[in-house]
Design a protein around this motif. Structure first.
Motif, PDB file in Angstrom:
ATOM      1  N   ASP A  48       0.831  -1.213   0.000  1.00 63.34           N
ATOM      2  CA  ASP A  48       0.000   0.000   0.000  1.00 63.34           C
ATOM      3  C   ASP A  48       0.859   1.254   0.000  1.00 63.34           C
ATOM      4  O   ASP A  48       0.597   2.210  -0.750  1.00 63.34           O
ATOM      5  CB  ASP A  48      -0.928   0.004   1.213  1.00 63.34           C
ATOM      6  CG  ASP A  48      -2.066  -0.993   1.077  1.00 63.34           C
ATOM      7  OD1 ASP A  48      -2.308  -1.472  -0.052  1.00 63.34           O
ATOM      8  OD2 ASP A  48      -2.708  -1.307   2.099  1.00 63.34           O
ATOM      9  N   ASN A  49       1.892   1.258   0.842  1.00 64.41           N
ATOM     10  CA  ASN A  49       2.783   2.422   0.890  1.00 64.41           C
ATOM     11  C   ASN A  49       3.565   2.578  -0.416  1.00 64.41           C
ATOM     12  O   ASN A  49       3.798   3.700  -0.890  1.00 64.41           O
ATOM     13  CB  ASN A  49       3.752   2.315   2.062  1.00 64.41           C
ATOM     14  CG  ASN A  49       3.081   2.549   3.393  1.00 64.41           C
ATOM     15  OD1 ASN A  49       2.014   3.150   3.468  1.00 64.41           O
ATOM     16  ND2 ASN A  49       3.686   2.052   4.467  1.00 64.41           N
ATOM     17  N   ALA A  50       3.977   1.436  -0.980  1.00 63.15           N
ATOM     18  CA  ALA A  50       4.736   1.487  -2.236  1.00 63.15           C
ATOM     19  C   ALA A  50       3.887   2.071  -3.362  1.00 63.15           C
ATOM     20  O   ALA A  50       4.355   2.905  -4.144  1.00 63.15           O
ATOM     21  CB  ALA A  50       5.222   0.090  -2.598  1.00 63.15           C
ATOM     22  N   LEU A  51       2.631   1.640  -3.454  1.00 57.85           N
ATOM     23  CA  LEU A  51       1.752   2.180  -4.489  1.00 57.85           C
ATOM     24  C   LEU A  51       1.475   3.662  -4.262  1.00 57.85           C
ATOM     25  O   LEU A  51       1.375   4.441  -5.224  1.00 57.85           O
ATOM     26  CB  LEU A  51       0.447   1.394  -4.529  1.00 57.85           C
ATOM     27  CG  LEU A  51       0.563  -0.040  -5.071  1.00 57.85           C
ATOM     28  CD1 LEU A  51      -0.760  -0.784  -4.910  1.00 57.85           C
ATOM     29  CD2 LEU A  51       0.995  -0.042  -6.533  1.00 57.85           C
ATOM     30  N   ALA A  52       1.357   4.051  -3.006  1.00 58.32           N
ATOM     31  CA  ALA A  52       1.168   5.474  -2.707  1.00 58.32           C
ATOM     32  C   ALA A  52       2.387   6.281  -3.143  1.00 58.32           C
ATOM     33  O   ALA A  52       2.254   7.399  -3.678  1.00 58.32           O
ATOM     34  CB  ALA A  52       0.909   5.660  -1.210  1.00 58.32           C
ATOM     35  N   GLN A  53       3.586   5.723  -2.948  1.00 53.50           N
ATOM     36  CA  GLN A  53       4.804   6.395  -3.405  1.00 53.50           C
ATOM     37  C   GLN A  53       4.792   6.560  -4.925  1.00 53.50           C
ATOM     38  O   GLN A  53       5.122   7.633  -5.449  1.00 53.50           O
ATOM     39  CB  GLN A  53       6.037   5.591  -2.995  1.00 53.50           C
ATOM     40  CG  GLN A  53       6.382   5.649  -1.523  1.00 53.50           C
ATOM     41  CD  GLN A  53       7.631   4.841  -1.215  1.00 53.50           C
ATOM     42  OE1 GLN A  53       8.463   4.594  -2.102  1.00 53.50           O
ATOM     43  NE2 GLN A  53       7.772   4.421   0.039  1.00 53.50           N
ATOM     44  N   LEU A  54       4.399   5.490  -5.636  1.00 55.72           N
ATOM     45  CA  LEU A  54       4.371   5.556  -7.090  1.00 55.72           C
ATOM     46  C   LEU A  54       3.367   6.599  -7.569  1.00 55.72           C
ATOM     47  O   LEU A  54       3.641   7.356  -8.511  1.00 55.72           O
ATOM     48  CB  LEU A  54       4.014   4.186  -7.673  1.00 55.72           C
ATOM     49  CG  LEU A  54       5.199   3.317  -8.125  1.00 55.72           C
ATOM     50  CD1 LEU A  54       6.135   3.021  -6.958  1.00 55.72           C
ATOM     51  CD2 LEU A  54       4.687   2.013  -8.729  1.00 55.72           C
ATOM     52  N   THR A  55       2.221   6.659  -6.915  1.00 58.02           N
ATOM     53  CA  THR A  55       1.200   7.624  -7.324  1.00 58.02           C
ATOM     54  C   THR A  55       1.674   9.056  -7.089  1.00 58.02           C
ATOM     55  O   THR A  55       1.443   9.938  -7.922  1.00 58.02           O
ATOM     56  CB  THR A  55      -0.110   7.357  -6.560  1.00 58.02           C
ATOM     57  OG1 THR A  55      -0.561   6.029  -6.872  1.00 58.02           O
ATOM     58  CG2 THR A  55      -1.187   8.358  -6.934  1.00 58.02           C
ATOM     59  N   ARG A  56       2.355   9.294  -5.960  1.00 62.52           N
ATOM     60  CA  ARG A  56       2.900  10.636  -5.704  1.00 62.52           C
ATOM     61  C   ARG A  56       3.991  10.982  -6.715  1.00 62.52           C
ATOM     62  O   ARG A  56       4.134  12.140  -7.122  1.00 62.52           O
ATOM     63  CB  ARG A  56       3.460  10.723  -4.289  1.00 62.52           C
ATOM     64  CG  ARG A  56       2.400  10.723  -3.198  1.00 62.52           C
ATOM     65  CD  ARG A  56       2.999  11.152  -1.871  1.00 62.52           C
ATOM     66  NE  ARG A  56       4.039  10.248  -1.414  1.00 62.52           N
ATOM     67  CZ  ARG A  56       3.833   9.183  -0.636  1.00 62.52           C
ATOM     68  NH1 ARG A  56       2.597   8.889  -0.254  1.00 62.52           N
ATOM     69  NH2 ARG A  56       4.828   8.418  -0.259  1.00 62.52           N
ATOM     70  N   ARG A  57       4.754   9.978  -7.117  1.00 59.90           N
ATOM     71  CA  ARG A  57       5.868  10.208  -8.042  1.00 59.90           C
ATOM     72  C   ARG A  57       5.378  10.410  -9.475  1.00 59.90           C
ATOM     73  O   ARG A  57       6.055  11.046 -10.289  1.00 59.90           O
ATOM     74  CB  ARG A  57       6.817   9.005  -7.977  1.00 59.90           C
ATOM     75  CG  ARG A  57       8.135   9.168  -8.695  1.00 59.90           C
ATOM     76  CD  ARG A  57       8.962   7.896  -8.552  1.00 59.90           C
ATOM     77  NE  ARG A  57       9.128   7.517  -7.161  1.00 59.90           N
ATOM     78  CZ  ARG A  57       9.481   6.308  -6.733  1.00 59.90           C
ATOM     79  NH1 ARG A  57       9.690   5.345  -7.617  1.00 59.90           N
ATOM     80  NH2 ARG A  57       9.618   6.061  -5.452  1.00 59.90           N
ATOM     81  N   ALA A  58       4.219   9.867  -9.813  1.00 65.11           N
ATOM     82  CA  ALA A  58       3.718   9.908 -11.183  1.00 65.11           C
ATOM     83  C   ALA A  58       3.362  11.331 -11.597  1.00 65.11           C
ATOM     84  O   ALA A  58       2.814  12.106 -10.811  1.00 65.11           O
ATOM     85  CB  ALA A  58       2.498   9.005 -11.310  1.00 65.11           C
ATOM     86  N   ASP A  59       3.662  11.658 -12.825  1.00 62.35           N
ATOM     87  CA  ASP A  59       3.340  12.965 -13.400  1.00 62.35           C
ATOM     88  C   ASP A  59       1.941  12.874 -14.006  1.00 62.35           C
ATOM     89  O   ASP A  59       1.720  12.168 -14.994  1.00 62.35           O
ATOM     90  CB  ASP A  59       4.374  13.322 -14.462  1.00 62.35           C
ATOM     91  CG  ASP A  59       4.275  14.768 -14.910  1.00 62.35           C
ATOM     92  OD1 ASP A  59       3.355  15.467 -14.441  1.00 62.35           O
ATOM     93  OD2 ASP A  59       5.111  15.177 -15.739  1.00 62.35           O
TER      94      ASP A  59
END
Length: 448
Positions: free
Chosen positions: A417-428
């Motif tokens: 869950d945290n990893a996906l949240a990181q990816l979503t924050r990182r996504a443009d």
């Protein structure tokens, strides 16, 4: 659009006013039910879409200066029945076209079973071929063959309990999701790795050319799930697609590039056999066997750069993987923006990936819909080709490993869950604000 249809002895042929012709197996009047007519409508729609795509590809070849070389490989015209043979000429199985234009192993069906279910298949017209134990997933998959008169869900429903019919499906055949290759000269890029942590990543694909220089700096553990078939040379396991995907995931994409994930171990399940025009195929049985093997090796996630029809057995296996904490990242497919969802990307919980070009425009052949979670570079991108070469390819297949690499690196230090949240924050965020059916949560950059 003017349309004329006529019947021959075995074929329904429709001529469209824009120069398209579609031929389908004819049905007797007694079989023209609502369901049958719906299937014909779906088959005609898919056939027309494919012919339009081929005409567009032909047009772009005549105008090379006005278009980008990002079209997928032309859809090969496979014969209605393709006999796959061993190196001694023995018939192993037959690859045929079935409902809705998909392909499957002729008259073979799969089902997840319990011990108490087995006796239902001991009856005339059904021959049990084998049972595959997937201990890591807590599943048993039974494969059986039926007589020609039983080769449909409607007919099997007359013989088997409804609860079993809801769990069985054809031994469908899946295909990879990339376009044609382009050779390119040596690159001057020498990028440092961004993820030095030791991780294990799974991949189910074609075989990987493990002696390619692209993998000199990383570990690849490979298992061939077709080895026992002893395929003839013309059907031998291909290596082109898996080599390209693996180079985007953990290897190198050019002679002078750095290894992308130098501390990773890539577990590669080789599940494809060769077919004419380099259109390789993977049977559902080999696909789920590969997925189960990857799960048993405790990989951080599984990359699936292939797509095909919805299938009850595949859905069960994917759900079991996700429930047991193994994320699945899948290419959304290259059937075009108006095409329905492909699978496994379309299943709940699977992380679906689309492709964008250097101008951050979506790949024009990419599927769209709620199954799109992230976008990544996948148009005319650098890859390792076979025979030790490097080049470029396009397709959602080549975007998926970028997202897999990002997620695997994040999972090395946090929960899913945290990893996906990181990816979503990182996504443009591209396209409509927030998540949308074209780019998902947005664009993740290449792993450098």
């Amino acid at each position: 659009m003017k349309t004329n249809c006529f019947f021959s002895q075995r074929t329904l042929t429709c001529l469209f006013g824009v120069g398209l012709t579609v031929s389908l197996p004819a049905l007797g009047a007694e079989n023209l039910t609502g369901a049958a007519l719906k299937r014909i409508d779906q088959q005609v729609e898919r056939a027309v879409d494919r012919q339009i795509e081929r005409q567009l590809e032909a047009a772009t070849e005549r105008l090379p200066a006005l278009v980008r070389p990002d079209a997928p490989a032309p859809l090969a015209e496979l014969p209605a029945r393709l006999v796959i043979q061993s190196d001694t000429g023995r018939e192993l199985f037959t690859d045929v076209e079935v409902e809705d234009g998909w392909r499957a192993v002729e008259r073979q069906w799969l089902i997840t079973v319990d011990v108490s279910d087995i006796h239902h298949f001991n009856q005339p017209g059904i021959t049990v071929i084998d049972q595959t134990q997937m201990a890591g997933l807590g599943l048993t998959v039974l494969r059986f063959r039926v007589d020609p008169g039983l080769d449909s869900r409607d007919q099997l429903q007359k013989l088997l309990p409804e609860a079993l019919v809801q769990r069985l499906d054809r031994n469908h055949i899946y295909r990879s999701q990339t376009g044609a290759s382009k050779h390119q000269g040596p690159s001057n890029i020498d990028e440092p790795p961004s993820c030095p942590v030791p991780i294990s990543i799974g991949m189910v694909d074609t075989a990987v050319e493990t002696d390619h220089p692209a993998f000199a700096g990383t570990a690849v553990v490979q298992r061939d799930f077709l080895q026992d078939l002893q395929l003839a040379d013309s059907y031998h396991a291909p290596t082109d697609h898996g080599t390209a995907v693996a180079s985007r995931l953990t290897g190198k994409t050019s002679a002078n590039a750095a290894t992308r994930l130098p501390s990773a171990t890539l577990f590669s399940a080789s599940v494809f056999y060769g077919r004419p025009a380099s259109v390789s195929g993977a049977t559902l049985l080999h696909l789920v066997e590969g997925l189960a093997w990857l799960e048993s090796n405790d990989v951080a996630l599984i990359n699936v750069s292939m797509a095909g029809p919805d299938n009850r057995v595949l859905a069960t296996v994917i759900k079991r993987l996700i429930d047991r904490g193994t994320p699945v990242v899948a290419a959304v497919g290259n059937e075009g923006p108006a095409a329905p969802a492909l699978y496994p990307a379309g299943y709940p919980g699977v992380i679906g990936v689309t492709a964008v070009d250097q101008d951050r425009q979506v790949y024009r052949w990419a599927n769209r819909g709620e199954q799109v979670d992230y976008a990544a570079p996948g148009v005319d991108v650098a890859v390792a080709l076979t025979d030790g070469r490097y080049g470029s390819q396009s397709g959602t297949s080549l975007a998926a490993p970028i997202v897999s690499a990002h997620l695997a690196c994040a999972l090395a230090s946090t929960s899913l869950d945290n990893a996906l949240a990181q990816l979503t924050r990182r996504a443009d965020d591209l396209g409509d604000e927030g998540r949308d059916p074209v780019f998902g949560h947005g664009l993740l950059p290449d792993i450098h």
